[in-house]
Write a protein that holds these residues in place. Structure first.
Motif, PDB file in Angstrom:
ATOM      1  N   ASN A  65     104.915 -91.522  22.293  1.00  0.00           N
ATOM      2  CA  ASN A  65     105.605 -92.716  21.916  1.00  0.00           C
ATOM      3  C   ASN A  65     105.073 -93.833  22.162  1.00  0.00           C
ATOM      4  OD1 ASN A  65     106.181 -92.195  24.273  1.00  0.00           O
ATOM      5  ND2 ASN A  65     108.501 -92.513  23.823  1.00  0.00           N
ATOM      6  N   LYS A  66     103.942 -94.105  22.716  1.00  0.00           N
ATOM      7  CA  LYS A  66     103.278 -95.486  23.004  1.00  0.00           C
ATOM      8  C   LYS A  66     102.143 -95.856  22.197  1.00  0.00           C
ATOM      9  CE  LYS A  66     106.416 -95.738  26.260  1.00  0.00           C
ATOM     10  NZ  LYS A  66     107.700 -96.676  25.805  1.00  0.00           N
ATOM     11  N   VAL A  99     108.245 -92.928  13.604  1.00  0.00           N
ATOM     12  CA  VAL A  99     109.371 -94.028  13.939  1.00  0.00           C
ATOM     13  C   VAL A  99     110.764 -92.810  14.099  1.00  0.00           C
ATOM     14  CG1 VAL A  99     110.942 -95.640  13.187  1.00  0.00           C
ATOM     15  CG2 VAL A  99     108.402 -95.924  13.025  1.00  0.00           C
ATOM     16  N   TYR A 103     111.897 -91.109  20.240  1.00  0.00           N
ATOM     17  CA  TYR A 103     111.017 -91.705  20.819  1.00  0.00           C
ATOM     18  C   TYR A 103     111.226 -93.124  21.457  1.00  0.00           C
ATOM     19  CZ  TYR A 103     108.797 -87.940  18.500  1.00  0.00           C
ATOM     20  OH  TYR A 103     108.412 -86.553  18.175  1.00  0.00           O
ATOM     21  N   ASN A 104     112.306 -93.649  21.364  1.00  0.00           N
ATOM     22  CA  ASN A 104     112.669 -95.015  21.750  1.00  0.00           C
ATOM     23  C   ASN A 104     112.313 -95.402  23.076  1.00  0.00           C
ATOM     24  OD1 ASN A 104     114.015 -95.886  19.352  1.00  0.00           O
ATOM     25  ND2 ASN A 104     115.911 -95.485  19.741  1.00  0.00           N
ATOM     26  N   HIS A 105     112.234 -96.408  23.512  1.00  0.00           N
ATOM     27  CA  HIS A 105     111.790 -97.003  24.851  1.00  0.00           C
ATOM     28  C   HIS A 105     112.764 -96.383  25.766  1.00  0.00           C
ATOM     29  CE1 HIS A 105     110.317 -99.199  28.336  1.00  0.00           C
ATOM     30  NE2 HIS A 105     108.846 -99.218  27.617  1.00  0.00           N
ATOM     31  N   GLN A 112     111.578 -98.732  19.786  1.00  0.00           N
ATOM     32  CA  GLN A 112     110.534 -97.909  20.119  1.00  0.00           C
ATOM     33  C   GLN A 112     109.106 -99.057  20.247  1.00  0.00           C
ATOM     34  OE1 GLN A 112     110.019 -94.652  17.486  1.00  0.00           O
ATOM     35  NE2 GLN A 112     107.772 -94.549  17.747  1.00  0.00           N
ATOM     36  N   THR A 114     105.815-100.571  22.983  1.00  0.00           N
ATOM     37  CA  THR A 114     104.797-100.597  24.062  1.00  0.00           C
ATOM     38  C   THR A 114     104.554-101.936  24.509  1.00  0.00           C
ATOM     39  OG1 THR A 114     103.634 -98.795  23.032  1.00  0.00           O
ATOM     40  CG2 THR A 114     102.521 -99.943  24.630  1.00  0.00           C
ATOM     41  N   SER A 119     104.136 -98.407  29.977  1.00  0.00           N
ATOM     42  CA  SER A 119     104.154 -97.356  29.278  1.00  0.00           C
ATOM     43  C   SER A 119     104.276 -95.786  30.167  1.00  0.00           C
ATOM     44  CB  SER A 119     102.923 -96.832  28.568  1.00  0.00           C
ATOM     45  OG  SER A 119     103.061 -97.919  27.337  1.00  0.00           O
ATOM     46  N   THR A 123     108.008 -93.574  31.159  1.00  0.00           N
ATOM     47  CA  THR A 123     107.987 -92.310  30.426  1.00  0.00           C
ATOM     48  C   THR A 123     107.553 -91.208  31.341  1.00  0.00           C
ATOM     49  OG1 THR A 123     105.674 -92.744  29.330  1.00  0.00           O
ATOM     50  CG2 THR A 123     108.026 -93.394  28.023  1.00  0.00           C
TER      51      THR A 123
END
Length: 159
Positions: A65-66, A99, A103-105, A112, A114, A119, A123
Motif C-alpha cells: 500500500n505504498k 484504492v 490500505y489507508n496509512h 492512502q 506515501t 512507509s 507499516t
C-alpha cells in the motif's frame, strides 16, 4: 530579433513542476512487479487478508500500500511477510494496492499515501502481523486436514 527573457531558477522549477504535474495526472501505469521470474498468477488462491494472496502454485503475492519511488518499499515490506511466512523469497511477487480503506496509512488517518520516510516505520508491524496471521491460518488448516494438533505440524521449505 528576439528578446532574451531571463527567469530565475526558482521560477523555472515552479513552472516546470506545474507543467510536469499535469502530464503525470494524465496517465497511469499498471504496476505489478514479479520478483520471481516466470511467475504465473493462479486462478485459485488463499487470501487470508488484504496484503497476502497465496496461489496453488505456492506463489505469494504481497499487496503493498505504498508507492515505490526508489526507497525500497517493494523490497522491505514484502520481506517482512516472507519472513513471517517462512517462505522462499523467490516465490514472492509484489502488486500495488488498489484504492481501498484497508490500505489507508496507519498514521495519517483515512488517507492512502506515501511520504515523509514513513512507509516502513508506519507499516512494519501491520505487515508482520499479516504474515504471522497467514502462517497460523495455514498451520491450523493443515492440522484440521490431517486431524492433528497444530503443534504437531512442521513447516517444510515448500513455499
Amino acid at each position: 530579433m528576439s528578446k532574451i527573457i531571463n527567469i530565475s531558477r526558482r521560477d523555472f522549477l515552479k513552472t516546470g513542476a506545474l507543467m510536469g504535474g499535469g502530464l503525470v495526472l494524465g496517465f497511469s501505469l499498471p504496476v505489478r512487479i514479479p520478483l520471481a521470474e516466470g511467475a504465473a498468477r493462479s486462478s485459485k488462491s488463499f487470501t487470508p487478508n488484504a496484503f497476502i494472496r497465496i496461489g496453488t502454485d505456492n506463489l505469494v503475492t504481497v499487496i503493498v500500500n505504498k508507492s515505490e519511488m526508489g526507497q525500497g518499499v517493494y523490497t522491505a515490506l514484502p520481506m517482512l511477510i516472507a519472513e513471517e511466512l517462512e517462505c522462499d523469497w523467490t516465490r514472492i511477487q509484489v502488486e500495488a494496492a488498489p484504492v481501498n480503506p484497508a490500505y489507508n496509512h496507519t498514521e495519517w488517518g483515512p488517507l492512502q499515501g506515501t511520504g515523509g520516510s514513513s512507509s516502513v516505520r508506519s507499516t512494519w508491524m501491520q505487515f508482520r502481523k499479516a504474515g504471522a496471521t497467514a502462517r497460523l491460518m495455514l498451520v491450523d488448516a493443515a492440522a484440521a486436514t490431517w486431524k492433528v494438533k497444530p503443534s504437531a505440524c512442521a513447516r517444510k521449505r515448500a513455499l
